[in-house]
Design a protein around this motif. Sequence first.
Motif, PDB file in Angstrom:
ATOM      1  N   GLN A   6       5.885   3.605 -17.472  1.00 53.81           N
ATOM      2  CA  GLN A   6       4.514   3.347 -18.003  1.00 53.81           C
ATOM      3  C   GLN A   6       4.630   2.364 -19.148  1.00 53.81           C
ATOM      4  N   LEU A  31      -0.295   6.156  -9.651  1.00 48.44           N
ATOM      5  CA  LEU A  31      -1.288   4.893  -9.559  1.00 48.44           C
ATOM      6  C   LEU A  31      -2.724   5.338  -9.749  1.00 48.44           C
ATOM      7  N   GLU A  34      -3.819   6.305 -13.274  1.00 51.58           N
ATOM      8  CA  GLU A  34      -3.853   4.933 -14.259  1.00 51.58           C
ATOM      9  C   GLU A  34      -5.107   4.111 -13.595  1.00 51.58           C
ATOM     10  N   LEU A  43       1.366  -4.308 -11.763  1.00 51.98           N
ATOM     11  CA  LEU A  43       2.519  -3.188 -10.983  1.00 51.98           C
ATOM     12  C   LEU A  43       3.792  -4.079 -10.962  1.00 51.98           C
ATOM     13  N   PHE A  72      -5.875  -3.254  -8.473  1.00 55.68           N
ATOM     14  CA  PHE A  72      -4.680  -3.971  -9.020  1.00 55.68           C
ATOM     15  C   PHE A  72      -5.002  -5.127  -9.641  1.00 55.68           C
TER      16      PHE A  72
END
Length: 130
Positions: A6, A31, A34, A43, A72
């Motif tokens: 990360q 994920l 996050e 990603l 995302f």
Amino acid sequence: MITIEQSDDLVSVAVLGEFTLADFKELEEHLLYEIRFHGRPNLLLDLRGMVSYTLDVAWEELKFSRDHARDFGRIALVTSDQWIAWTAWLQRLFVDADIQVFDDDEQARMWATEGLAAKGEAPQTGEEGD
């Protein structure tokens, strides 16, 4: 086996050998954390070391993609496997993210972190003096 790193808003994942359901669950937890606490991550998926994946991983990935279609920013896939590249193209139908396929890790990382500079975060390319 997977490794997860990360940095800023970039989640870097490398898959080595067989991608198992336990690996996917570990990635999914990371994920979800996050997304919940930092917003839409970018990603970077390095699949060059992936030998295979199990059918249950494919099913879980499909469900996860459907449930998190808008969560995302950019998704960079590093692979030379045409089947995976084709699958990434298909994923664009289900995921509201910018998805690109790369042969080179550095190009993928640079592309995935382009948007971070606009938010005041310098992309980390691993080279001094960039």
